[in-house]
Design a protein around this motif. Sequence first.
Motif, PDB file in Angstrom:
ATOM      1  N   GLY A  88       3.950   3.157   3.282  1.00  0.00           N
ATOM      2  CA  GLY A  88       3.120   2.039   2.880  1.00  0.00           C
ATOM      3  C   GLY A  88       3.560   0.767   3.574  1.00  0.00           C
ATOM      4  O   GLY A  88       4.609   0.735   4.222  1.00  0.00           O
ATOM      5  N   THR A 129       0.836  -1.202   0.000  1.00  0.00           N
ATOM      6  CA  THR A 129       0.000   0.000   0.000  1.00  0.00           C
ATOM      7  C   THR A 129       0.874   1.257   0.000  1.00  0.00           C
ATOM      8  O   THR A 129       2.076   1.196   0.288  1.00  0.00           O
ATOM      9  CB  THR A 129      -0.888   0.069   1.248  1.00  0.00           C
ATOM     10  OG1 THR A 129      -0.042   0.139   2.406  1.00  0.00           O
ATOM     11  CG2 THR A 129      -1.815  -1.131   1.347  1.00  0.00           C
ATOM     12  N   ILE A 188      -5.318   6.178  -0.946  1.00  0.00           N
ATOM     13  CA  ILE A 188      -4.563   4.928  -0.787  1.00  0.00           C
ATOM     14  C   ILE A 188      -4.271   4.406  -2.189  1.00  0.00           C
ATOM     15  O   ILE A 188      -5.167   4.312  -3.029  1.00  0.00           O
ATOM     16  CB  ILE A 188      -5.358   3.858   0.003  1.00  0.00           C
ATOM     17  CG1 ILE A 188      -5.619   4.347   1.431  1.00  0.00           C
ATOM     18  CG2 ILE A 188      -4.596   2.535   0.020  1.00  0.00           C
ATOM     19  CD1 ILE A 188      -6.511   3.404   2.238  1.00  0.00           C
ATOM     20  N   LEU A 234      -2.719   1.204  -4.216  1.00  0.00           N
ATOM     21  CA  LEU A 234      -2.280  -0.191  -4.133  1.00  0.00           C
ATOM     22  C   LEU A 234      -1.202  -0.396  -5.180  1.00  0.00           C
ATOM     23  O   LEU A 234      -1.426  -0.140  -6.370  1.00  0.00           O
ATOM     24  CB  LEU A 234      -3.446  -1.153  -4.369  1.00  0.00           C
ATOM     25  CG  LEU A 234      -4.523  -1.120  -3.300  1.00  0.00           C
ATOM     26  CD1 LEU A 234      -5.605  -2.163  -3.602  1.00  0.00           C
ATOM     27  CD2 LEU A 234      -3.926  -1.389  -1.925  1.00  0.00           C
ATOM     28  N   ILE A 236       0.723  -5.891   1.886  1.00  0.00           N
ATOM     29  CA  ILE A 236      -0.733  -6.020   1.785  1.00  0.00           C
ATOM     30  C   ILE A 236      -1.307  -6.878   2.920  1.00  0.00           C
ATOM     31  O   ILE A 236      -2.433  -6.625   3.381  1.00  0.00           O
ATOM     32  CB  ILE A 236      -1.129  -6.580   0.392  1.00  0.00           C
ATOM     33  CG1 ILE A 236      -2.581  -6.277   0.082  1.00  0.00           C
ATOM     34  CG2 ILE A 236      -0.829  -8.049   0.259  1.00  0.00           C
ATOM     35  CD1 ILE A 236      -2.866  -4.831  -0.220  1.00  0.00           C
TER      36      ILE A 236
END
Length: 235
Positions: free
Chosen positions: A29, A8, A78, A80, A32
């Motif tokens: 980040g 992330t 956010i 990914l 995941i």
Amino acid sequence: MAPSAVFTAHFGADPHLSGATDRAAINRGMPIAKAMDEDTLLCFRMNGQAIPHIHGAPLRLITPGWPGSLSQKWLNRIWLRDKPHDGAGMGGTSYRLPRTPIVPGAENNGAGFMDMASMPVRSILSSHAHGARIAAGTRALDLRGAAWAGDETVRAVHVSLDFGATWQEMAVAAPANRHAWQRWSGRVALPSDGYFEIWYRATDSQGRMQPHAAANWNPQGYGANAISRAAILVG
Ligand SMILES: Nc1nc2c(c(=O)[nH]1)N[C@H]1C(S)=C(S)[C@@H](COP(=O)(O)O)O[C@H]1N2
Ligand SMILES: [Mo]
């Protein structure tokens, strides 16, 4: 979720600390798996009340057990990613630890370091301040405090009044939830009046204890969870 979503990246509404508009504020980040943990939360409220602005209203990420920098405040995006994030506060020596211990004080740009994940076990003493004066003739102390171990739980807390020669196990309460601090308490005997230090040391569910000196030295001092010492004077 697409298998390519492996990491992330979180962004907030705040400007860079310098005020410069062409520099990004901290945006970090995580892998995941941690992001998908049921305890990793997107929060609009705190204890049923509005989140204070200074703590990230209107929306804040909470990533319990990991460095506080992963709990993005004023969250507005956010991303990914298909690889580890490389934003401000990632890479180099930021929130990273040596894979192989380096000489304390050594210059290092952190190129070979790894990101911090779960924080190491720590404890606090809340019943007595460092430097407390205790009435002459007192022969027992009722101690209490709290302990925490990131993604782990705290298995034990021990106290020493003789500089680590002997240790006494305290009672440790179960955590209110998986990532909560745990309260500890216990009574220890004082052999005489005079100068003592309360040394308190927690052990996590994997058996790892707080060390006597900070391990794995790194330029920014992360993960320094050495045993704390509170001095008291009886009489
Ligand atoms: N948007 C944003 N979120 C942020 C930060 C920041 O500078 N900007 N600092 C991080 C760091 S380093 C920490 S330790 C925590 C502090 O949260 P608190 O002020 O609620 O204690 O917020 C994190 N979230
Ligand atoms: Mo921080």
